[in-house]
Structures are given as structure tokens and as C-alpha cells.
Enzyme design. Structure first.
Site, PDB file in Angstrom:
ATOM      1  N   TYR A 186      -2.443  -0.250  17.398  1.00  0.00           N
ATOM      2  CA  TYR A 186      -1.828  -0.001  16.094  1.00  0.00           C
ATOM      3  C   TYR A 186      -2.673  -0.479  14.912  1.00  0.00           C
ATOM      4  CZ  TYR A 186       2.012   0.997  12.907  1.00  0.00           C
ATOM      5  OH  TYR A 186       2.785   1.549  11.915  1.00  0.00           O
ATOM      6  N   ASP A 223      -6.610   0.329  -0.849  1.00  0.00           N
ATOM      7  CA  ASP A 223      -6.470  -0.842   0.032  1.00  0.00           C
ATOM      8  C   ASP A 223      -7.698  -1.756   0.035  1.00  0.00           C
ATOM      9  OD1 ASP A 223      -4.693  -2.199   1.919  1.00  0.00           O
ATOM     10  OD2 ASP A 223      -6.141  -1.670   3.476  1.00  0.00           O
ATOM     11  N   HIS A 243      -9.450  -7.041  -0.675  1.00  0.00           N
ATOM     12  CA  HIS A 243      -8.232  -6.301  -0.324  1.00  0.00           C
ATOM     13  C   HIS A 243      -7.615  -5.768  -1.617  1.00  0.00           C
ATOM     14  CE1 HIS A 243      -4.052  -6.499   1.886  1.00  0.00           C
ATOM     15  NE2 HIS A 243      -4.615  -5.319   2.036  1.00  0.00           N
ATOM     16  N   ARG A 294      -0.001  -5.627  12.486  1.00  0.00           N
ATOM     17  CA  ARG A 294      -1.090  -6.551  12.751  1.00  0.00           C
ATOM     18  C   ARG A 294      -0.543  -7.837  13.371  1.00  0.00           C
ATOM     19  NH1 ARG A 294      -2.652  -8.826   8.828  1.00  0.00           N
ATOM     20  NH2 ARG A 294      -1.412  -7.859   7.200  1.00  0.00           N
ATOM     21  N   ARG A 346       3.933   3.995   9.030  1.00  0.00           N
ATOM     22  CA  ARG A 346       2.820   4.344   8.139  1.00  0.00           C
ATOM     23  C   ARG A 346       2.479   5.825   8.205  1.00  0.00           C
ATOM     24  NH1 ARG A 346      -0.112  -0.164   5.343  1.00  0.00           N
ATOM     25  NH2 ARG A 346       1.121  -1.950   5.970  1.00  0.00           N
ATOM     26  N   CYS A 351       2.695  -4.946  -0.706  1.00  0.00           N
ATOM     27  CA  CYS A 351       3.139  -5.482  -1.996  1.00  0.00           C
ATOM     28  C   CYS A 351       2.736  -4.601  -3.178  1.00  0.00           C
ATOM     29  CB  CYS A 351       2.621  -6.897  -2.194  1.00  0.00           C
ATOM     30  SG  CYS A 351       3.442  -8.089  -1.137  1.00  0.00           S
ATOM     31  N   SER A 379      -0.381  -7.463   1.701  1.00  0.00           N
ATOM     32  CA  SER A 379       0.053  -6.307   2.473  1.00  0.00           C
ATOM     33  C   SER A 379       1.488  -5.928   2.110  1.00  0.00           C
ATOM     34  CB  SER A 379      -0.031  -6.622   3.964  1.00  0.00           C
ATOM     35  OG  SER A 379      -1.359  -6.967   4.292  1.00  0.00           O
ATOM     36  N   LYS A 386      -9.504  -3.447   8.389  1.00  0.00           N
ATOM     37  CA  LYS A 386      -9.445  -4.885   8.104  1.00  0.00           C
ATOM     38  C   LYS A 386     -10.558  -5.653   8.813  1.00  0.00           C
ATOM     39  CE  LYS A 386      -6.024  -3.787   5.771  1.00  0.00           C
ATOM     40  NZ  LYS A 386      -5.333  -4.203   4.569  1.00  0.00           N
TER      41      LYS A 386
HETATM   42  P1  GTP Z   1      -0.783  -2.417   2.564  1.00  0.00           P
HETATM   43  O1  GTP Z   1      -1.125  -1.017   2.920  1.00  0.00           O
HETATM   44  O2  GTP Z   1       0.039  -3.104   3.624  1.00  0.00           O
HETATM   45  O3  GTP Z   1      -1.967  -3.254   2.214  1.00  0.00           O
HETATM   46  O4  GTP Z   1       0.256  -2.384   1.348  1.00  0.00           O
HETATM   47  P2  GTP Z   1       0.232  -1.960  -0.195  1.00  0.00           P
HETATM   48  O5  GTP Z   1      -0.109  -3.151  -1.023  1.00  0.00           O
HETATM   49  O6  GTP Z   1      -0.539  -0.717  -0.413  1.00  0.00           O
HETATM   50  O7  GTP Z   1       1.786  -1.713  -0.457  1.00  0.00           O
HETATM   51  P3  GTP Z   1       2.581  -0.426  -0.959  1.00  0.00           P
HETATM   52  O8  GTP Z   1       2.093   0.114  -2.271  1.00  0.00           O
HETATM   53  O9  GTP Z   1       2.637   0.535   0.158  1.00  0.00           O
HETATM   54  O10 GTP Z   1       4.042  -1.032  -1.241  1.00  0.00           O
HETATM   55  C1  GTP Z   1       4.855  -1.501  -0.247  1.00  0.00           C
HETATM   56  C2  GTP Z   1       6.259  -1.715  -0.681  1.00  0.00           C
HETATM   57  O11 GTP Z   1       6.347  -2.307  -1.975  1.00  0.00           O
HETATM   58  C3  GTP Z   1       7.024  -0.406  -0.747  1.00  0.00           C
HETATM   59  O12 GTP Z   1       8.217  -0.574  -0.039  1.00  0.00           O
HETATM   60  C4  GTP Z   1       7.291  -0.212  -2.207  1.00  0.00           C
HETATM   61  O13 GTP Z   1       8.512   0.417  -2.406  1.00  0.00           O
HETATM   62  C5  GTP Z   1       7.261  -1.615  -2.800  1.00  0.00           C
HETATM   63  N1  GTP Z   1       6.752  -1.576  -4.191  1.00  0.00           N
HETATM   64  C6  GTP Z   1       5.567  -1.086  -4.610  1.00  0.00           C
HETATM   65  N2  GTP Z   1       5.425  -1.172  -5.954  1.00  0.00           N
HETATM   66  C7  GTP Z   1       6.559  -1.750  -6.403  1.00  0.00           C
HETATM   67  C8  GTP Z   1       7.020  -2.128  -7.716  1.00  0.00           C
HETATM   68  O14 GTP Z   1       6.355  -1.936  -8.742  1.00  0.00           O
HETATM   69  N3  GTP Z   1       8.242  -2.717  -7.784  1.00  0.00           N
HETATM   70  C9  GTP Z   1       9.004  -2.942  -6.672  1.00  0.00           C
HETATM   71  N4  GTP Z   1      10.176  -3.530  -6.832  1.00  0.00           N
HETATM   72  N5  GTP Z   1       8.610  -2.592  -5.432  1.00  0.00           N
HETATM   73  C10 GTP Z   1       7.408  -2.014  -5.294  1.00  0.00           C
HETATM   74  C1  SPV Z   2      -2.240  -4.279   5.673  1.00  0.00           C
HETATM   75  O1  SPV Z   2      -1.528  -4.864   6.507  1.00  0.00           O
HETATM   76  O2  SPV Z   2      -2.671  -4.854   4.645  1.00  0.00           O
HETATM   77  C2  SPV Z   2      -2.578  -2.854   5.857  1.00  0.00           C
HETATM   78  C3  SPV Z   2      -2.157  -2.185   7.094  1.00  0.00           C
HETATM   79  O3  SPV Z   2      -3.198  -2.268   4.980  1.00  0.00           O
HETATM   80  S1  SPV Z   2      -3.194  -2.494   8.455  1.00  0.00           S
HETATM   81  O4  SPV Z   2      -4.261  -1.487   8.447  1.00  0.00           O
HETATM   82  O5  SPV Z   2      -2.393  -2.367   9.667  1.00  0.00           O
HETATM   83  O6  SPV Z   2      -3.780  -3.797   8.349  1.00  0.00           O
HETATM   84 MN    MN Z   3      -3.803  -3.636   3.286  1.00  0.00          MN
END
Ligand code: GTP
Ligand code: SPV
Ligand code: MN
Length: 598
Positions: free
Chosen positions: A209, A285, A238, A69, A376, A262, A260, A218
Site C-alpha cells: 500500500y 505532496d 513534504h 503507512r 486514495r 492536512c 499527511s 516517501k
Molecule cells: P497527504 O496526501 O496525506 O500528504 O495529504 P494532504 O496534505 O494532501 O491532504 P488533503 O488535501 O488530501 O486533505 C485531507 C483532508 O483534509 C480532507 O479530508 C479534507 O477535507 C481536509 N481539508 C483540506 N483542506 C481543508 C480546509 O481548508 N479546511 C478544513 N476544515 N479541512 C480541510
Molecule cells: C502521506 O501519508 O503523506 C501520503 C500518502 O502522501 S502515502 O503515499 O501513503 O505516504
Molecule cells: Mn503526503
């Protein structure tokens, strides 16, 4: 043909502006999906993965300049700058329209204009809304098939005059007859992701993308929907949604906002390490929530698929995600193995040789990651083995708790319960987090990301906080409890103190038991923290020192944080709700008193 006159008129208007060679109204069929993938195979953007290893799956490589993004080119074009707020880039709607008309004029020459009628939320749900995306990208069409509900059912539901959010997208590169098309056409120099919250329109130019191009996600489900939600008295967030069941068989639904990359997808698909507890996935999400006449807050996941971060996803960290990805998947910007499968950092040991996300040879000695950090996967939610049976329930699921969190190496404890909705809203408003690769910009930098909505709130963040406060005032009886969590505390050596992932179930259990009135907590200056021994740590090898670190009240750290929060609030002028100002004053006072005693 189309019986919806306004839709037909709008299609004609955009067709004559963009001048495509032809127009296709998408029906969401498997045949249509396969056609899109064949176009991507032919252009060289996609590769078919090994059919035995990863049936019906594809690897797509984007242009290296189009990988995340682009917040610096994302605009909220409300009538006045104040309505967009300092949290958004603002442009006058007329000026932006003029710029966009210049850019979109003839931008689809030599291409097909696809029209995608889609529903955010199960068709027929009182919480769902419909959009129509126009795009010249087959990748977007295929991705929208997975991420939303597409097709005739949606048009039927729209009828002759139903409401829809018009979304216009182009990769921004017309094809004149003699041109050879790029593998991944995009136009980063002229990129715009523009939103018009008053007229509820979205215009996106120059990127193919993710969040820049899949406009249901979003752009609609957060930026435009947050503006709709404010007008209509609901919440567009979110957030992940999970179903948590205790050993006695009682289930509760929990929503959670993390910035994002996290941890939303990971928490939503968690497999508890504590015996006989169960987590099932409702969404990973986005969460739309409305109060129902019974006084409870009900949530739906407006999406139909997951567009999840690949790096860091492995059988160790997230087996449910890995099992969702066994077939029928699109992977973007991951690495390819020699036997035609996918690989990324965190999946397991690195093979001796790979083709990296840019298409170059890669070995473990290479200095760069094999997969882009924001690589992704795109997959249907129905494929997740942990999907909750009620994930498409038209009325949604009742939410008992809301979590806020971010990546914080210090100060913020593992879990902290708000005394009430107002303090919970305060917690959400002060979330800050280290930046990730999900958006352009400097990774690791700490920034405020209130409610994980900084890049996604379609209007002034301070007005959004007021909306949160008001939602709590109107519906006092069954408000969800609010918690501030942090899985990302680090020790002096830079290692995570809390093991995270499946072990987060221990925190979920404490939260569940707080809802049930079973677990105990102690009142501290910053909120209610777990009393000693109230978090189930059975079987976890965590030292006393680490536990102290995770659950301590860092008085000095918080006192240093106060002026930063004050500065942040004052960047919104006098718009910050007095309830939040008051929370900040109360917190300051309590910390000062605690400091004196210590
Ligand atoms: P978006 O799709 O961007 O909104 O992200 P999301 O919040 O769904 O993030 P996602 O669960 O894909 O986590 C992204 C990163 O955080 C990955 O690299 C994970 O390995 C890391 N992660 C997730 N949960 C944990 C946790 O409990 N501890 C740690 N240390 N890392 C974590
Ligand atoms: C984020 O960035 O929080 C996502 C991926 O979930 S995107 O759809 O590219 O915004
Ligand atoms: Mn997201």
C-alpha cells in the site's frame, strides 16, 4: 540488453536472492499498464468501473490489514543511531541487511520480478533524480506508471554509469506451486520499510500500500532525498507547490508543508472565492528545491501524479480534484455504487446501497464508513484542469513563500508571518498537528510534526533544522517569506471557525500582498499578524467574534506551549541549532512581557 553494468549486476543479485519465476523490465507503455490492470482484474483485487461513468478506471480493495503507512516499522539504518535521531526508528545497517536477506530469500517464488526504471522529476531536469524499483506487485507497477516517469527514456538518461537509487520491494508472500494466491498478498507481521541513507538504498517488505510500496514517493523523494539534499545543499520537502496569480496578472509560486491528510492537495487545487484571483497546481505532496545562480530558490514537483485522500473530496470542497478523476484512475479502498461507480464520505449524499471498501453491503444506517478514511485516488497530474503549464519546467519555478501548518483546534492563529528565515525555520520546527488516518496509530492525538517531515526526514531532525538554518545563511538575497497557517481552529462546540478550502484564497491573497509589500501587518509577540481589515473578507459571512478568535494572540495558550516545545527540543539533546533555541527564548520573553502588560 542493459548497457548499465552496475544496474545489470544489481538486478542479477536481487533476482538470485528473490528467486522469481521471471523478470520483466518495464517500459512504461499503455500496453504494459493494461496488462497490469488485467492481472489485478483476474486476481480479483481490481474491479473495472462503469465504462460510461468512469472510463478506463478501476477500484482496488487492499487487505484490511494493509491500508496506510506503517511508521512503527519504518527504519532509517544509518551507521550510528544518533544520525537517524529520535525522530526515526533506527537499526544497525548490517543487522537490518541480515534480517532483510532472510526475509527476501526466495520471497518472489512463483511471481514475476518487475523492474521499474523511474525518474523523480522531469527527465533531464537538473533537480531530478533516477531510481529503479524492483517489485513483485502489478499494483505497484501500474501505480508507478501514474506517479512517476517510467521507461526507456529513463534508462537512456542513465546511460552506462548514471546514478540511481536502488529500491527493492516485495509483498512478502512467495507462491509455491500448490498455493492459491491471496487477492491482496501482504505480510503485515513481517513488515519492514528500511532506508540506508549512506548507501542510498531502500528495501520494503510485506506491504503493497501507498507510501510503504510506491518507493519513489516517501521513501526516495523524502527520506533518501532529504539525506541527499543535506549532503548536496538543497531541500527535499513534504510540500505542495502552487502558482498564484493576482487580478493584474502577476504570478507568484508558493510551497506549503502540511502533515499527511492536512490539506496539501486541497490547497494546491484551490479555486479562489475572491474575484479575479487564480490558483494553478504545480505539485500536491513533494517539493524539491535548489538555489540557482540568480540567488532564487527553484522548485520542482518530483512526482507525475496524485495519490490523494479520497474522503472529504467533493465538488464542494475540491472540484479540480473531482474533475481530474473523471477517467483513467485507480481508486483504492473506496466504496462501489450499484451502477459500478465510486463513492466516499464527503463526495455528496450517500446512496441507499453501496459495497463498502471491504466488499460488504453498506447502507447509510451502517455504523462504519463506506470508504476507508485513508482511501486514495491515483491519477496523472496532467489530468488536473488546474495544472500549471510550467509544472514540468526542467529548471523548476521560483518560490516566493513557504507555508507551514497543521491541524490545531486552538493556540495557532489563521496566519502568522515570520520576520525572517530563522524565525520561519523556528515556526516549521514547532508545528504540531492532530494525527490522521494516513498512518497507523491513534487518530486525533496531538504530536509535533516539524515541517510536516516527522515521518519522512531521513536523518536526525535537529541536523535537518541546522540544514534549514544554513540554507538561509548562504542565500540571503531572495529568500522566500515564511508563514505559519492554520485552517483548523475550532469553536467551543467543536466546529471549524474558518470555512477553509476555496476561502483559503483570502489568506493566500494577504500572503501575496505581503510579498509585494502591499498588505499591512502588526508585530505581535508571536510574529506578524494581519492588521485589522487587511485580510479581504468581502462576501464572507464571518462574525467579528470568529475573526477575533482566528487572529488573536493566545498569550496563555502559547505560554503553556513553551515548556512542551522546550521538552521536545531537549529530546534532541544538544543538537538543536542555537538560532532556534534563541527564537524560543525571545518568544518566551515577549510573551511574558505581554502577559504583564495585559
Ligand atoms: P497527504 O496526501 O496525506 O500528504 O495529504 P494532504 O496534505 O494532501 O491532504 P488533503 O488535501 O488530501 O486533505 C485531507 C483532508 O483534509 C480532507 O479530508 C479534507 O477535507 C481536509 N481539508 C483540506 N483542506 C481543508 C480546509 O481548508 N479546511 C478544513 N476544515 N479541512 C480541510
Ligand atoms: C502521506 O501519508 O503523506 C501520503 C500518502 O502522501 S502515502 O503515499 O501513503 O505516504
Ligand atoms: Mn503526503
Amino acid at each position: 540488453m542493459l548497457k548499465h553494468e552496475r544496474l545489470a549486476d544489481w538486478l542479477e543479485e536481487i533476482r538470485s536472492l528473490c528467486e522469481p519465476d521471471s523478470l520483466v523490465i518495464c517500459n512504461g507503455s499503455t500496453e504494459e499498464y493494461n496488462q497490469m490492470m488485467n492481472l489485478l482484474l483476474k486476481s480479483g483485487a481490481a474491479r473495472k468501473l462503469n465504462e460510461t461513468k468512469r472510463p478506463n478506471s478501476y477500484l482496488v480493495r487492499s487487505d484490511p490489514a494493509d491500508v496506510a503507512r506503517v511508521e512503527s516499522r519504518t527504519y532509517i539504518c544509518s551507521e550510528s543511531e544518533g544520525e537517524a535521531g529520535p525522530n526515526n526508528n533506527w537499526e544497525d545497517p548490517e543487522t537490518m541487511k541480515a534480517t532483510l536477506h532472510g526475509l527476501f530469500k526466495g520471497c518472489m517464488r512463483g511471481r514475476v520480478m518487475y523492474v521499474i526504471p523511474f525518474s523523480m522529476g522531469p527527465v533531464g531536469s537538473p533537480i531530478a533524480h533516477i531510481g529503479v524499483e524492483i517489485t513483485d506487485s502489478p499494483y505497484v507497477v501500474a501505480s508507478m506508471h501514474i506517479m512517476t516517469r517510467v521507461g526507456e527514456k529513463v534508462l537512456e538518461n542513465l546511460g552506462r554509469d548514471g546514478e540511481f537509487v536502488p529500491c527493492v520491494h516485495s509483498v512478502g508472500i512467495p507462491l509455491e506451486s500448490e498455493d492459491e494466491d491471496s487477492i491482496w498478498p501482504c505480510n503485515p507481521e513481517n513488515l519492514y520499510v528500511a532506508h540506508f541513507p549512506e548507501t542510498k538504498e531502500i528495501w520494503s517488505f510485506g506491504s503493497g500500500y501507498g507510501g510503504n510500496a510506491l518507493l519513489g514517493k516517501k521513501c526516495f523523494a523524502l527520506r533518501i532525498a532529504s539525506a541527499m539534499a543535506k549532503e548536496q545543499g538543497w531541500l527535499a520537502e513534504h510540500m505542495l507547490i502552487l502558482k498564484l496569480t493576482n487580478p493584474e496578472g502577476t504570478s507568484r509560486y508558493i510551497a506549503g508543508a502540511f502533515p499527511s491528510a492536512c490539506g496539501k492537495t486541497n490547497l494546491a487545487m484551490l479555486i479562489p472565492t475572491i474575484p479575479d484571483w487564480k490558483v494553478e497546481t504545480v505539485g500536491d505532496d513533494i517539493c524539491w528545491m535548489k538555489f540557482r545562480p540568480d540567488g532564487r530558490l527553484y522548485a520542482i514537483n518530483p512526482e507525475a501524479g496524485f495519490f490523494g485522500v479520497a474522503p472529504g473530496t467533493g465538488m464542494e470542497s475540491n472540484p479540480n480534484a473531482m474533475r481530474s478523476l473523471e477517467k483513467d484512475c485507480i481508486f483504492t479502498n473506496v466504496a462501489e455504487t450499484d451502477d459500478g461507480d465510486v463513492w466516499w464520505e464527503g463526495m455528496g449524499p450517500a446512496p441507499a446501497h453501496l459495497i463498502d471498501w471491504k466488499g460488504n453491503d453498506w447502507t447509510p444506517k451502517s455504523n462504519e464508513p463506506a470508504a476507508h478514511p485513508n482511501a486514495r485516488f491515483t491519477v496523472s497530474a496532467a489530468q488536473c484542469p488546474a495544472i500549471a503549464e510550467e509544472w514540468e519546467e526542467l529548471s523548476g519555478v521560483p518560490i516566493s513563500a513557504i507555508l507551514f501548518g497543521g491541524r490545531r483546534a486552538t493556540v495557532v492563529p489563521l496566519v502568522n508571518e515570520a520576520r525572517d528565515w530563522v524565525q520561519g525555520t523556528f515556526f516549521g520546527s514547532i508545528v504540531s498537528s492532530e494525527k490522521t488516518a494516513a498512518a497507523d496509530g491513534k487518530i486525533g492525538e496531538l504530536r509535533r510534526d516539524p515541517m510536516a517531515m516527522l515521518p519522512f526526514c531521513g536523518y536526525n531532525m535537529a541536523d535537518y533544522w541546522s540544514h534549514w538554518i544554513n540554507m538561509g545563511k548562504k542565500n540571503k538575497d531572495f529568500l522566500p517569506k515564511i508563514f505559519y497557517v492554520n485552517w483548523f481552529r475550532k469553536d467551543g462546540e467543536g466546529n471549524f471557525v474558518w470555512p477553509g478550502f476555496g476561502e483559503n484564497s483570502r489568506v493566500l491573497k494577504w500572503i501575496f500582498d505581503r510579498i509585494e509589500g502591499k498588505a499591512s501587518a502588526i508585530e505581535t509577540p508571536i510574529g506578524n499578524l494581519p492588521s485589522p481589515n487587511s485580510i479581504d473578507l468581502e462576501g464572507l459571512n464571518l462574525s467579528e467574534r470568529d475573526l477575533d478568535n482566528l487572529l488573536k494572540v493566545e498569550i496563555d495558550g502559547w505560554l503553556e506551549e513553551i515548556p512542551l516545545i522546550r521538552d521536545y527540543y531537549s529530546s534532541y539533546g544538544n543538537k538543536v541549532p542555537k538560532e532556534l533555541e534563541n527564537e524560543l527564548n525571545v518568544l518566551t520573553e515577549k510573551l511574558r512581557r505581554a502577559k504583564k502588560v495585559a
